[in-house]
Design a protein around this motif. Structure first.
Motif, PDB file in Angstrom:
ATOM      1  N   THR A 180       0.420  -1.793   0.113  1.00 22.12           N
ATOM      2  CA  THR A 180       0.135  -0.037  -0.124  1.00 22.12           C
ATOM      3  C   THR A 180       0.283   1.201   0.204  1.00 22.12           C
ATOM      4  O   THR A 180       2.107   1.073   0.295  1.00 22.12           O
ATOM      5  N   ALA A 181       0.582   2.084  -0.275  1.00 27.64           N
ATOM      6  CA  ALA A 181       0.996   3.025  -0.340  1.00 27.64           C
ATOM      7  C   ALA A 181       0.208   4.749  -0.204  1.00 27.64           C
ATOM      8  O   ALA A 181      -1.611   4.451  -0.622  1.00 27.64           O
ATOM      9  N   ARG A 182       0.595   6.162   0.782  1.00 29.35           N
ATOM     10  CA  ARG A 182      -0.223   7.356   0.268  1.00 29.35           C
ATOM     11  C   ARG A 182       1.053   8.108  -0.397  1.00 29.35           C
ATOM     12  O   ARG A 182       2.122   8.237  -0.172  1.00 29.35           O
ATOM     13  N   ILE A 183       0.165   8.765  -0.953  1.00 32.44           N
ATOM     14  CA  ILE A 183       0.627  10.129  -2.455  1.00 32.44           C
ATOM     15  C   ILE A 183       0.091  11.222  -1.379  1.00 32.44           C
ATOM     16  O   ILE A 183      -1.160  11.424  -1.942  1.00 32.44           O
ATOM     17  N   GLU A 184       0.812  12.748  -1.517  1.00 35.60           N
ATOM     18  CA  GLU A 184       0.104  13.726  -1.282  1.00 35.60           C
ATOM     19  C   GLU A 184       1.079  14.421  -1.880  1.00 35.60           C
ATOM     20  O   GLU A 184       2.476  14.041  -1.992  1.00 35.60           O
ATOM     21  N   ALA A 185      -0.082  15.779  -2.403  1.00 37.48           N
ATOM     22  CA  ALA A 185       1.237  17.006  -2.712  1.00 37.48           C
ATOM     23  C   ALA A 185       0.455  18.280  -2.625  1.00 37.48           C
ATOM     24  O   ALA A 185      -0.761  18.388  -2.337  1.00 37.48           O
ATOM     25  N   CYS A 186       1.169  18.934  -3.189  1.00 40.21           N
ATOM     26  CA  CYS A 186      -0.163  20.200  -3.219  1.00 40.21           C
ATOM     27  C   CYS A 186      -0.122  20.781  -4.319  1.00 40.21           C
ATOM     28  O   CYS A 186       0.732  20.919  -4.897  1.00 40.21           O
ATOM     29  N   LYS A 187      -1.403  21.440  -4.260  1.00 40.38           N
ATOM     30  CA  LYS A 187      -1.873  21.651  -5.691  1.00 40.38           C
ATOM     31  C   LYS A 187      -2.459  22.857  -5.773  1.00 40.38           C
ATOM     32  O   LYS A 187      -3.068  23.596  -4.847  1.00 40.38           O
ATOM     33  N   SER A 188      -2.705  23.895  -6.930  1.00 39.12           N
ATOM     34  CA  SER A 188      -3.119  24.603  -7.193  1.00 39.12           C
ATOM     35  C   SER A 188      -3.391  25.177  -8.479  1.00 39.12           C
ATOM     36  O   SER A 188      -2.792  23.925  -9.035  1.00 39.12           O
ATOM     37  N   VAL A 216      -4.449  14.595  -1.597  1.00 37.85           N
ATOM     38  CA  VAL A 216      -4.562  12.782  -1.032  1.00 37.85           C
ATOM     39  C   VAL A 216      -4.364  11.877  -1.737  1.00 37.85           C
ATOM     40  O   VAL A 216      -5.640  11.769  -1.666  1.00 37.85           O
ATOM     41  N   ALA A 217      -4.149  10.850  -1.974  1.00 39.44           N
ATOM     42  CA  ALA A 217      -4.650   9.766  -2.777  1.00 39.44           C
ATOM     43  C   ALA A 217      -3.808   8.592  -2.118  1.00 39.44           C
ATOM     44  O   ALA A 217      -2.748   8.548  -1.527  1.00 39.44           O
ATOM     45  N   THR A 218      -4.372   7.111  -2.531  1.00 38.05           N
ATOM     46  CA  THR A 218      -3.581   6.018  -1.611  1.00 38.05           C
ATOM     47  C   THR A 218      -3.945   4.857  -2.965  1.00 38.05           C
ATOM     48  O   THR A 218      -4.286   5.575  -4.460  1.00 38.05           O
ATOM     49  N   ALA A 219      -2.600   3.882  -2.856  1.00 34.78           N
ATOM     50  CA  ALA A 219      -2.063   3.236  -3.768  1.00 34.78           C
ATOM     51  C   ALA A 219      -2.563   1.806  -3.403  1.00 34.78           C
ATOM     52  O   ALA A 219      -1.678   1.460  -2.684  1.00 34.78           O
ATOM     53  N   ALA A 220      -2.537   0.619  -3.808  1.00 33.45           N
ATOM     54  CA  ALA A 220      -2.569  -0.739  -4.220  1.00 33.45           C
ATOM     55  C   ALA A 220      -1.633  -1.483  -4.659  1.00 33.45           C
ATOM     56  O   ALA A 220      -1.806  -0.681  -6.722  1.00 33.45           O
ATOM     57  N   ARG A 221      -0.485  -2.132  -4.447  1.00 36.61           N
ATOM     58  CA  ARG A 221      -0.148  -2.794  -5.833  1.00 36.61           C
ATOM     59  C   ARG A 221      -0.918  -4.820  -5.563  1.00 36.61           C
ATOM     60  O   ARG A 221      -1.514  -4.804  -5.691  1.00 36.61           O
ATOM     61  N   THR A 222      -0.928  -4.215  -7.699  1.00 33.45           N
ATOM     62  CA  THR A 222      -1.792  -4.994  -8.243  1.00 33.45           C
ATOM     63  C   THR A 222      -0.805  -6.186  -8.888  1.00 33.45           C
ATOM     64  O   THR A 222      -0.087  -5.287  -9.932  1.00 33.45           O
ATOM     65  N   SER A 223      -0.525  -7.400  -8.395  1.00 32.82           N
ATOM     66  CA  SER A 223       0.161  -7.915  -9.586  1.00 32.82           C
ATOM     67  C   SER A 223       1.912  -7.177  -9.626  1.00 32.82           C
ATOM     68  O   SER A 223       2.156  -7.263  -8.520  1.00 32.82           O
TER      69      SER A 223
END
Length: 192
Positions: free
Chosen positions: A131-139, A167-174
């Protein structure tokens, strides 16, 4: 099994040609906006484990590329005339793709599209096993909201113009990663 968590901050200046898992309510059009109380969970689960040696650095690079590709797809969808599900293939789970396409369809039904692109920087990736969490600043100051051929005034979309966390999350699939959820803005560990 306890996984070693590693956070790596990756700074990216300039435009990342895409963005918008969450577009705030614009001109009466209902949207997720990223500040809802519940995370969007599509139920997709991961299945493989990362490579023990050097896998985390590779995963982090792959996740930054995935996040940028996600925003490329969103930007193209919101800026373009037709909605194309193929833009999200290999980037998001089916559940996230359906949510995005539905949200963008509601915008288009209300005569809304975008012009330009959001600015994304300070991309932060945290990997924990599959699993992963991705965060960023956006304008979205350079990603204008157009309704029925007219640009909406900045004060109408003020919450989108100022840099804010996404904020988004991701999952490894295969053997690949897919974005599987968007979290509320208040769950961000970064500030913008």
């Amino acid at each position: 099994m306890t996984s070693r968590m590693r956070e790596k901050r990756i700074r990216r200046a300039g435009l990342a040609a895409g963005l918008a898992l969450t577009l705030a309510t614009v001109a009466g059009c209902s949207s997720d906006g990223g500040d809802n109380d519940e995370p969007i969970d599509t139920g997709d689960q991961s299945s493989a484990s990362p490579d023990a040696e050097g896998g985390e650095a590779e995963d982090e690079a792959a996740l930054v590329a995935l996040y940028e590709a996600y925003w490329d797809a969103v930007t193209a969808s919101e800026n373009g005339g037709e909605i194309d599900p193929a833009l999200f293939e290999g980037i998001t789970t089916d559940g996230v793709m359906e949510l995005e396409l539905s949200r963008i369809s509601r915008l288009k039904d209300n005569g809304i599209h975008r012009d330009g692109a959001p600015v994304i920087d300070r991309i932060t990736v945290t990997v924990d096993g599959d699993t992963a969490r991705i965060e960023a600043c956006k304008s979205e100051a350079d990603w204008r909201v157009i309704q029925n051929g007219e640009a909406l005034e900045t004060d109408v979309v003020e919450g989108l113009v100022a840099p804010h966390p996404h904020v988004a999350t991701a999952a490894r699939t295969s053997d690949t990663w897919l974005i599987n959820a968007s979290l509320p803005m208040d769950e961000a560990a970064i500030s913008c």
